[in-house]
Each structure stands twice: as C-alpha cells, then as structure tokens.
Enzyme design. Structure first.
Site, PDB file in Angstrom:
ATOM      1  N   GLU A  44      30.768  37.437  11.367  1.00 45.11           N
ATOM      2  CA  GLU A  44      31.687  36.293  11.453  1.00 45.11           C
ATOM      3  C   GLU A  44      33.049  36.658  10.864  1.00 45.11           C
ATOM      4  O   GLU A  44      33.128  37.387   9.879  1.00 45.11           O
ATOM      5  CB  GLU A  44      31.114  35.088  10.687  1.00 45.11           C
ATOM      6  CG  GLU A  44      30.007  34.387  11.421  1.00 45.11           C
ATOM      7  CD  GLU A  44      29.479  33.179  10.660  1.00 45.11           C
ATOM      8  OE1 GLU A  44      30.087  32.794   9.647  1.00 45.11           O
ATOM      9  OE2 GLU A  44      28.440  32.638  11.080  1.00 45.11           O
ATOM     10  N   ARG A 101      41.396  38.700  35.168  1.00 44.29           N
ATOM     11  CA  ARG A 101      40.911  39.039  36.503  1.00 44.29           C
ATOM     12  C   ARG A 101      39.776  38.121  36.965  1.00 44.29           C
ATOM     13  O   ARG A 101      39.430  38.097  38.118  1.00 44.29           O
ATOM     14  CB  ARG A 101      40.489  40.518  36.550  1.00 44.29           C
ATOM     15  CG  ARG A 101      41.697  41.450  36.557  1.00 44.29           C
ATOM     16  CD  ARG A 101      41.311  42.899  36.378  1.00 44.29           C
ATOM     17  NE  ARG A 101      40.856  43.170  35.027  1.00 44.29           N
ATOM     18  CZ  ARG A 101      40.425  44.351  34.612  1.00 44.29           C
ATOM     19  NH1 ARG A 101      40.379  45.360  35.468  1.00 44.29           N
ATOM     20  NH2 ARG A 101      40.046  44.539  33.362  1.00 44.29           N
ATOM     21  N   GLN A 102      39.205  37.364  36.022  1.00 41.75           N
ATOM     22  CA  GLN A 102      38.171  36.390  36.408  1.00 41.75           C
ATOM     23  C   GLN A 102      38.868  35.042  36.615  1.00 41.75           C
ATOM     24  O   GLN A 102      38.711  34.110  35.856  1.00 41.75           O
ATOM     25  CB  GLN A 102      37.106  36.300  35.322  1.00 41.75           C
ATOM     26  CG  GLN A 102      36.317  37.595  35.181  1.00 41.75           C
ATOM     27  CD  GLN A 102      35.119  37.424  34.270  1.00 41.75           C
ATOM     28  OE1 GLN A 102      34.445  36.414  34.291  1.00 41.75           O
ATOM     29  NE2 GLN A 102      34.854  38.438  33.455  1.00 41.75           N
ATOM     30  N   ASP A 174      46.652  47.721  46.279  1.00 41.52           N
ATOM     31  CA  ASP A 174      45.737  46.791  46.965  1.00 41.52           C
ATOM     32  C   ASP A 174      46.536  45.616  47.519  1.00 41.52           C
ATOM     33  O   ASP A 174      47.737  45.487  47.275  1.00 41.52           O
ATOM     34  CB  ASP A 174      44.615  46.305  46.016  1.00 41.52           C
ATOM     35  CG  ASP A 174      45.161  45.785  44.696  1.00 41.52           C
ATOM     36  OD1 ASP A 174      46.271  45.226  44.687  1.00 41.52           O
ATOM     37  OD2 ASP A 174      44.471  45.943  43.663  1.00 41.52           O
ATOM     38  N   LYS A 197      42.492  48.593  49.670  1.00 40.63           N
ATOM     39  CA  LYS A 197      41.404  48.839  48.698  1.00 40.63           C
ATOM     40  C   LYS A 197      40.373  47.715  48.777  1.00 40.63           C
ATOM     41  O   LYS A 197      40.727  46.556  48.855  1.00 40.63           O
ATOM     42  CB  LYS A 197      41.978  48.895  47.275  1.00 40.63           C
ATOM     43  CG  LYS A 197      40.937  49.048  46.181  1.00 40.63           C
ATOM     44  CD  LYS A 197      41.535  48.926  44.788  1.00 40.63           C
ATOM     45  CE  LYS A 197      41.306  47.562  44.178  1.00 40.63           C
ATOM     46  NZ  LYS A 197      41.696  47.437  42.773  1.00 40.63           N
ATOM     47  N   THR A 228      39.707  51.390  34.325  1.00 35.83           N
ATOM     48  CA  THR A 228      38.985  52.673  34.309  1.00 35.83           C
ATOM     49  C   THR A 228      39.803  53.767  34.999  1.00 35.83           C
ATOM     50  O   THR A 228      39.434  54.940  34.943  1.00 35.83           O
ATOM     51  CB  THR A 228      37.660  52.535  35.074  1.00 35.83           C
ATOM     52  OG1 THR A 228      37.964  52.211  36.442  1.00 35.83           O
ATOM     53  CG2 THR A 228      36.786  51.455  34.474  1.00 35.83           C
ATOM     54  N   GLY A 230      40.050  53.954  38.241  1.00 41.29           N
ATOM     55  CA  GLY A 230      39.470  54.153  39.580  1.00 41.29           C
ATOM     56  C   GLY A 230      40.452  53.813  40.702  1.00 41.29           C
ATOM     57  O   GLY A 230      40.612  54.597  41.650  1.00 41.29           O
TER      58      GLY A 230
HETATM   59  C1  R5P Z   1      42.816  44.616  40.404  1.00 41.63           C
HETATM   60  O1  R5P Z   1      42.943  43.638  41.122  1.00 41.63           O
HETATM   61  C2  R5P Z   1      43.822  45.021  39.397  1.00 41.63           C
HETATM   62  O2  R5P Z   1      45.103  44.704  39.823  1.00 41.63           O
HETATM   63  C3  R5P Z   1      43.733  46.507  39.050  1.00 41.63           C
HETATM   64  O3  R5P Z   1      44.014  47.252  40.218  1.00 41.63           O
HETATM   65  C4  R5P Z   1      42.364  46.890  38.561  1.00 41.63           C
HETATM   66  O4  R5P Z   1      41.917  45.983  37.600  1.00 41.63           O
HETATM   67  C5  R5P Z   1      42.365  48.285  37.964  1.00 41.63           C
HETATM   68  O5  R5P Z   1      41.063  48.588  37.537  1.00 41.63           O
HETATM   69  P1  R5P Z   1      40.528  50.083  37.554  1.00 41.63           P
HETATM   70  O6  R5P Z   1      41.547  50.930  36.846  1.00 41.63           O
HETATM   71  O7  R5P Z   1      39.214  50.022  36.811  1.00 41.63           O
HETATM   72  O8  R5P Z   1      40.339  50.467  38.981  1.00 41.63           O
END
Ligand code: R5P
Length: 328
Positions: A44, A101-102, A174, A197, A228, A230
């Site tokens: 805590e 992001r959520q 993306d 993407k 990450t 990715g």
């Molecule tokens: C996704 O919509 C975000 O804009 C980023 O592209 C994403 O969160 C990056 O995450 P990662 O580096 O794990 O691919």
C-alpha cells in the site's frame, strides 16, 4: 509574470516525472513541493506532503507509464491527499496517459479502461488535465473537467528540420495515425505514405501493404507510441522492401517495453539494428538509458509555458498551433 500567481502555485513531481518537475519548477520559478512516498509492507502507498497547499494552485506531474497500475494509484492517492489538504486547484500534468489505447470496445465483453481512468481521476478530485498526444482525441470526452491534449508534431518537426533531410516523405505506420502524419507533413511540406497494419493480437502487428511511393526517399515514420517496437520494426521492413533510402522514427511516447529478462534498452537497440537512422522522441517516459540513437525533445519547456499561462489567466491556444511549437 505576476509574482503573486507564482507564489500561490506549487508543483509536485511524482515517481515517473521528478526530473521534469524539477526543470519545470526552475523554469517557472514556482516552488517545487516536498512530499514523501512510503510503501507499507503489503505494498500500500502512503503520502505525506511536507509543504502547505492550502488555497494553492497545485500541479502534479506524473506519467502513468510502466508500472502503469502503481503509477496510476500513486497519482490517485496524491490527488486525494491534496484534496484533503485544502488545495484550491488540482491540475494534473500527465505527459503520457496510460491505458489510452483501451479507448473503445472492438468486440463484446471488453472494458473501456481509458474512460474508467478518467472517471477515477475526476472522482479523486482533479480539476484539470494536461496531456500530450493522447492516443485518440476522443479521450478528452471521457472527462467532465477541462482536458488540454497538447500536440507534439511541432516539437518533433523542429528536431527533424535540424537533420536537414532532403527528399523526405512522412509515413503513418497504420490507419489510425494518418491524421498525425498529415499534420507533420503539413509542417514539413511533404507528402505522406501509409502502411496497412493489422493487429492480430495484443503486442503483435502484421503489415500487409504500403500506400504511396517511398522509392529512394528518406522516410520519417511518425507514431504516438513505441511500445514493444513491433509496429515500427514491421514498418521499417516494408519501407526497405519498397526501396526507401534512410528511415527515421518520430514518436511522442517511447515506452520501450521489454520482457523481465530482457535488457531495458532492448527495443531501441532492435530498431537501430534493423536499420533506422535515429529515433526522435520526448521525455514523457524515460525507462531506458540515455544514448546517441534516441534524440529527446524536452517537454519541460511546453509544460512550463502552459503552467505560467494558466496561472496568469492567459490563453494556451498557441500550443495547439503546429507552427508555434516548431519555433519555440
Ligand atoms: C497503435 O495504435 C499505436 O499507435 C502504436 O502504433 C502501438 O501502440 C505501438 O505498439 P508496439 O510498439 O508494441 O507495436
């Protein structure tokens, strides 16, 4: 600036943002509040604020980055402490807003945690939120209090300009990032390309297509978050496959998340290995060692300006104009 307003304000930096808070206090000449965080044996959190906050405009700086839940809880408890100590105003500066992001249900039986976090912050007693490059602007609507979602394109563009890159094209990694790429391209007077993407599952992206011509061009991939790595790595691969020359990365929030057994610098090193020239980012999150490959834009400057304008009842509209940030 009127000293009275400075004297009636206090800045606090919590675990993730102590350094930025120190810089902001120095730049604004606003007092840096003294507080002590303690952890009980069961985990805590407990705070003791050493500075009186009665009738003061308070500014808490804290990114809700990794460990997200711990840092969020720290922020909530700190807001509660200020509220119960009779602070006049509780302003949150959240350079990186975790859970952003959520922000929607993509499927049945899913939470909208970005909205839950907004409700928690308000319920705790926040009066205003200032953040940078929220993953989606609609997050502002999850709050009933004012939210300033400050943009970083101008700041990133200023650094890109310094590199004097010829034959430049801005790339969105993306579909969700097209607006961001357009804003940057507008400042730098270039075209954009878009990577198609798809996310197969959390932390796993697949790239299927590229819209636009990047052959022999120098590319800047712009994203809000590198987590990450990715998305960026897949982006670099498809750009190379399509004949891109040099590839630069610009992103507001560099989380660089690794597995427990991996080196904390694993992500940026992987991006360097795959062939990127440089990452230009901000210090909204600093979970990695300082190095020459990652160029950091200091958010202490815009935060200081916005705080000073706020306490002096001045508009902060300029901070939403891309060109303004390019020049500061
Ligand atoms: C996704 O919509 C975000 O804009 C980023 O592209 C994403 O969160 C990056 O995450 P990662 O580096 O794990 O691919």
């Amino acid at each position: 600036m009127q000293n009275t307003n400075i004297n009636s304000s206090i800045i606090f930096g919590l675990s993730t943002s102590k350094k930025i808070a120190e810089e902001v206090a120095k730049k604004t000449k606003i007092k840096l509040g003294d507080s002590e965080i303690k952890h009980f044996k069961d985990g805590e959190i407990y705070f003791k604020i050493e500075t009186s906050v009665r009738n003061k405009n308070t500014f808490i700086i804290q990114s809700t980055s990794n460990p997200v839940n711990e840092n969020l809880m720290e922020l909530l408890i700190f807001i509660d402490t200020l509220k119960r100590s009779s602070a006049k105003e509780i302003n949150l500066i959240i350079p990186y807003y975790g859970y952003a992001r959520q922000d929607r249900k993509n499927n049945g039986r899913q939470p909208i945690t970005a909205a839950l976090v907004a409700r928690l912050l308000q319920e705790a007693g926040a009066d205003r939120v200032i953040s940078f490059d929220l993953h989606s602007s609609q997050i502002q609507g999850f709050f009933k209090i004012p939210v300033d979602d400050l943009r970083t394109h101008g700041l990133l563009a200023r650094e890109i300009k310094k590199e004097n890159i010829k034959n430049l094209i801005i790339v969105s990694p993306d579909h969700g990032g097209i607006g961001r790429a357009r804003s940057l391209a507008k400042i730098l007077n270039t075209e954009i390309a878009i990577i198609d993407k798809r996310r197969v599952k959390a932390n796993e992206a697949i790239v299927t297509n590229l819209i636009g011509n990047v052959k022999n061009k120098n590319c800047v991939i712009i994203d809000d978050i590198i987590d990450t790595g990715g998305t960026i790595i897949e982006g670099i691969k498809i750009l190379k496959k399509n004949g891109a020359k040099n590839i630069y990365i610009a992103a507001t929030h560099s989380l660089f998340s690794t597995d427990k057994n991996e080196d904390r610098d694993f992500v940026w090193k992987k991006i360097r290995e795959i062939g990127a020239k440089m990452i230009i980012t901000t210090n909204s999150v600093m979970n990695y060692s300082k190095n020459d490959f990652v160029k950091i834009v200091d958010l202490a400057i815009p935060i200081s300006e916005v705080i000073l304008k706020h306490i002096n009842d001045q508009s902060i509209i300029d901070h939403f104009i891309e060109k303004y940030n390019t020049n500061i």
